[in-house]
Structure formats: structure tokens, C-alpha cells
Design a protein around this motif. Structure first.
Motif, mmCIF file in Angstrom:
data_model
loop_
_atom_site.group_PDB
_atom_site.id
_atom_site.type_symbol
_atom_site.label_atom_id
_atom_site.label_comp_id
_atom_site.label_asym_id
_atom_site.label_seq_id
_atom_site.Cartn_x
_atom_site.Cartn_y
_atom_site.Cartn_z
ATOM 1 N N ASP A 86 5.686 56.338 9.767
ATOM 2 C CA ASP A 86 6.115 57.423 9.374
ATOM 3 C C ASP A 86 6.992 58.279 9.908
ATOM 4 O OD1 ASP A 86 3.505 58.868 8.149
ATOM 5 O OD2 ASP A 86 2.547 58.446 9.723
ATOM 6 N N ALA A 87 7.662 57.691 11.229
ATOM 7 C CA ALA A 87 9.012 57.913 11.786
ATOM 8 C C ALA A 87 9.479 56.921 12.629
ATOM 9 C CB ALA A 87 8.111 58.714 12.999
ATOM 10 N N LEU A 88 10.363 56.786 13.122
ATOM 11 C CA LEU A 88 10.853 55.500 14.201
ATOM 12 C C LEU A 88 11.874 55.812 14.827
ATOM 13 C CD1 LEU A 88 12.150 52.604 13.674
ATOM 14 C CD2 LEU A 88 14.259 53.241 12.729
ATOM 15 N N VAL A 89 11.495 55.003 16.108
ATOM 16 C CA VAL A 89 11.584 55.183 17.779
ATOM 17 C C VAL A 89 13.170 53.761 17.782
ATOM 18 C CG1 VAL A 89 12.062 55.792 20.301
ATOM 19 C CG2 VAL A 89 9.870 57.009 18.386
ATOM 20 N N ILE A 90 14.507 53.988 18.347
ATOM 21 C CA ILE A 90 15.188 53.108 18.962
ATOM 22 C C ILE A 90 15.694 53.306 20.366
ATOM 23 C CG2 ILE A 90 16.774 51.971 18.135
ATOM 24 C CD1 ILE A 90 16.563 52.748 15.442
ATOM 25 N N PRO A 91 15.309 52.613 21.110
ATOM 26 C CA PRO A 91 16.092 52.727 22.330
ATOM 27 C C PRO A 91 17.435 52.025 22.732
ATOM 28 C CG PRO A 91 14.096 51.089 22.225
ATOM 29 C CD PRO A 91 14.416 52.062 20.642
ATOM 30 N N GLY A 92 17.810 52.432 23.687
ATOM 31 C CA GLY A 92 18.681 51.930 23.852
ATOM 32 C C GLY A 92 18.459 50.781 24.367
ATOM 33 N N GLY A 93 19.981 50.777 26.068
ATOM 34 C CA GLY A 93 20.195 49.587 26.590
ATOM 35 C C GLY A 93 20.847 48.592 26.019
ATOM 36 N N ARG A 94 20.527 46.982 26.521
ATOM 37 C CA ARG A 94 21.730 45.948 25.736
ATOM 38 C C ARG A 94 20.934 45.119 24.144
ATOM 39 N NH1 ARG A 94 21.916 41.762 30.297
ATOM 40 N NH2 ARG A 94 22.462 41.023 28.065
ATOM 41 N N LYS A 117 13.048 59.722 7.254
ATOM 42 C CA LYS A 117 12.088 59.853 7.634
ATOM 43 C C LYS A 117 11.820 59.691 9.198
ATOM 44 C CE LYS A 117 8.788 56.270 5.489
ATOM 45 N NZ LYS A 117 7.594 55.798 5.668
ATOM 46 N N PRO A 118 11.536 61.319 10.189
ATOM 47 C CA PRO A 118 11.837 61.397 11.586
ATOM 48 C C PRO A 118 11.982 60.121 11.845
ATOM 49 C CG PRO A 118 10.374 62.529 10.731
ATOM 50 C CD PRO A 118 10.439 61.145 9.853
ATOM 51 N N THR A 119 13.105 60.256 12.714
ATOM 52 C CA THR A 119 14.641 59.270 13.447
ATOM 53 C C THR A 119 14.392 59.535 15.059
ATOM 54 O OG1 THR A 119 14.524 57.517 11.357
ATOM 55 C CG2 THR A 119 15.761 57.110 13.723
ATOM 56 N N ALA A 120 14.086 58.690 15.854
ATOM 57 C CA ALA A 120 14.596 59.514 17.260
ATOM 58 C C ALA A 120 15.802 58.011 17.801
ATOM 59 C CB ALA A 120 13.385 59.195 18.251
ATOM 60 N N VAL A 121 16.357 57.896 18.151
ATOM 61 C CA VAL A 121 17.843 57.015 19.107
ATOM 62 C C VAL A 121 18.059 57.774 20.000
ATOM 63 C CG1 VAL A 121 19.591 55.817 17.928
ATOM 64 C CG2 VAL A 121 18.433 57.184 16.459
ATOM 65 N N ILE A 122 18.217 57.219 21.353
ATOM 66 C CA ILE A 122 18.960 57.119 22.676
ATOM 67 C C ILE A 122 19.564 56.199 22.877
ATOM 68 C CG2 ILE A 122 17.289 55.791 23.722
ATOM 69 C CD1 ILE A 122 17.009 58.881 25.628
ATOM 70 N N CYS A 123 21.196 56.247 23.373
ATOM 71 C CA CYS A 123 21.743 56.242 24.272
ATOM 72 C C CYS A 123 22.359 54.314 23.089
ATOM 73 C CB CYS A 123 21.149 55.287 25.336
ATOM 74 S SG CYS A 123 22.429 54.576 26.684
ATOM 75 N N HIS A 124 22.213 53.505 22.843
ATOM 76 C CA HIS A 124 22.840 52.691 22.604
ATOM 77 C C HIS A 124 22.000 52.194 21.322
ATOM 78 C CE1 HIS A 124 24.784 51.837 26.632
ATOM 79 N NE2 HIS A 124 26.158 51.065 25.478
ATOM 80 N N GLY A 125 21.384 52.784 21.225
ATOM 81 C CA GLY A 125 20.497 52.873 19.881
ATOM 82 C C GLY A 125 21.866 52.935 18.808
ATOM 83 N N ALA A 126 22.303 54.115 18.938
ATOM 84 C CA ALA A 126 22.859 54.358 18.116
ATOM 85 C C ALA A 126 23.796 53.368 17.245
ATOM 86 C CB ALA A 126 24.504 55.881 18.339
ATOM 87 N N GLN A 127 24.291 51.988 17.832
ATOM 88 C CA GLN A 127 24.743 50.967 18.053
ATOM 89 C C GLN A 127 23.880 50.049 16.066
ATOM 90 O OE1 GLN A 127 24.969 48.232 21.080
ATOM 91 N NE2 GLN A 127 26.776 48.483 21.612
ATOM 92 N N LEU A 128 22.363 50.484 15.959
ATOM 93 C CA LEU A 128 22.040 49.924 15.300
ATOM 94 C C LEU A 128 22.068 51.272 13.978
ATOM 95 C CD1 LEU A 128 18.765 48.522 16.224
ATOM 96 C CD2 LEU A 128 20.301 47.603 14.468
#
Length: 209
Positions: A86-94, A117-128
Motif C-alpha cells: 500500500d505504501a513505500l518508505v525510502i530512508p536516506g544515508g548513502r 501510493k503513499p510514499t515517505a522519503v527522507i534526506c538523501h532518499g530523494a536521489q532515488l
């Protein structure tokens, strides 16, 4: 006492040197309120681990990096069917830096984008997101400030952080983005709203005798 309703199936995309807080906090917190969270990494299986890194803000011109914990995956990447989540989470880091070179990862992320779909992205996750064709075009987002050029080139309206740089959170439809882990309370609270999760607090009543 809290009552939770509306549990979802959430996919969390991990990789080696993912930011320690940015994977562990959402992984645990989203389960705490009744969601099913599957953490996966390409070329790894359930029970394997990824290595995490701790990114901190200590007055230098960029973040510092220190060794973090090993994080155990609870699902196998190759067995995942994005349509069942139902949803995706993309954490950051390298991790996002190298994950964006993986075609299967980009295809997976693209499914959530195209399906809105609901998507939560943080920090460097935006690179994806920036690496997925059209994912950021016309979207209002934030991220770690160093990711701004990529986001803008991908067509995003980038929200610059204020003096509280790491605490910035932006909601654009079903997309919830944050600058860094100090934003966790606001980021996760906003994501729960997008997910339709309701947390009800009931006052405990005491009977005096």
C-alpha cells in the motif's frame, strides 16, 4: 492507551550504509501503530543484514558520518511484488546513491509513483526519486540540502530548509518528504495522515475506593 486502525502493508527500501535512524525509527514506529513493514535490499534475503551509518550535524559544512548498527532485513527483495503493498518508505544515508543504479529498484519505485501510493522519503532518499523518470516533475519536495540540484533538475519545486534545516517536512498529495532524521516526529505524523491511520487516545479512568 492507544487504539490503532487501518493497518497497511508498507515496503521499506534499504541498502548498505542507509542512515541508521532513518531506517530503524520508521521501521519500528510504523509497526507500533499496526502496520506491516517489510524491509528489503537488492541481492539480499530475509535474515540478511545491511550496514547502517550515523549521519550527524556537528557544525561542519556538511554532515559527519560514523558507523551504525547492523539492520536485519525481514523480507527478500526478489520475492517482493510491489502491487501487494500500500505504501513505500525510502530512508536516506548513502544507500540511495548506489541503489538508483539498480534497474529493479527504479522499476519498483516507479510503481508507487505511477500508482500514486503513499510514499515517505527522507534526506538523501530523494536521489532515488530523482532517478525515476517523471517522479519529481511538478512535485513540491524537500530533502537534505545537497540533494537540491538533483531534485530541481528532475523538475521538482524544492522547498529550502529554514534555520531548522533538518526539521523541514513537505506534503504534496501522497508524497511526504523530509530533510533529515530530526524531522522524524513531523514526517511520520504527516505520513500517518496520508496513510489514513487513526490513533485514538483513551483516558484511563481510576476508581477510588
Amino acid at each position: 492507551m492507544g487504539t490503532f486502525s487501518g493497518g497497511k502493508r508498507i515496503l521499506l527500501l534499504a541498502g548498505d550504509y542507509v542512515e541508521d535512524y532513518e531506517i530503524m525509527v520508521p521501521f519500528q514506529a510504523l509497526q507500533m501503530v499496526g502496520h506491516v513493514v517489510h524491509a528489503v535490499c537488492p541481492d539480499k534475503s530475509r535474515g540478511d543484514s545491511v550496514i547502517t551509518a550515523v549521519h550527524d550535524f556537528e557544525g561542519a559544512q556538511t554532515y559527519s558520518e560514523k558507523p551504525g548498527h547492523k539492520f536485519a532485513l525481514n523480507e527478500t527483495f526478489d520475492s517482493v511484488d510491489a502491487k501487494t503493498y500500500d505504501a513505500l518508505v525510502i530512508p536516506g544515508g548513502r544507500a540511495p546513491e548506489y541503489l538508483r543504479r539498480n534497474a529493479a529498484v527504479l522499476e519498483l519505485v516507479s510503481h508507487f509513483v505511477k500508482s500514486d501510493k503513499p510514499t515517505a522519503v527522507i534526506c538523501h532518499g530523494a536521489q532515488l526519486l530523482a532517478a525515476v523518470d517523471g517522479a519529481l516533475k511538478g512535485r513540491r519536495v524537500t530533502a537534505y540540502p545537497a540533494c537540491k540540484p538533483e531534485a530541481v533538475l528532475a523538475g521538482a519545486e524544492f522547498v529550502d530548509a529554514d534555520d531548522n534545516i533538518p526539521e523541514t517536512v513537505v506534503v504534496d498529495g501522497n508524497l511526504v518528504t523530509a530533510a533529515a532524521w530530526p524531522a522524524h516526529p513531523a514526517w511520520l505524523a504527516a505520513f500517518l495522515v496520508v496513510l489514513g491511520t487513526k490513533v485514538v487516545h483513551e483516558s484511563a479512568q481510576k476508581t477510588l475506593r
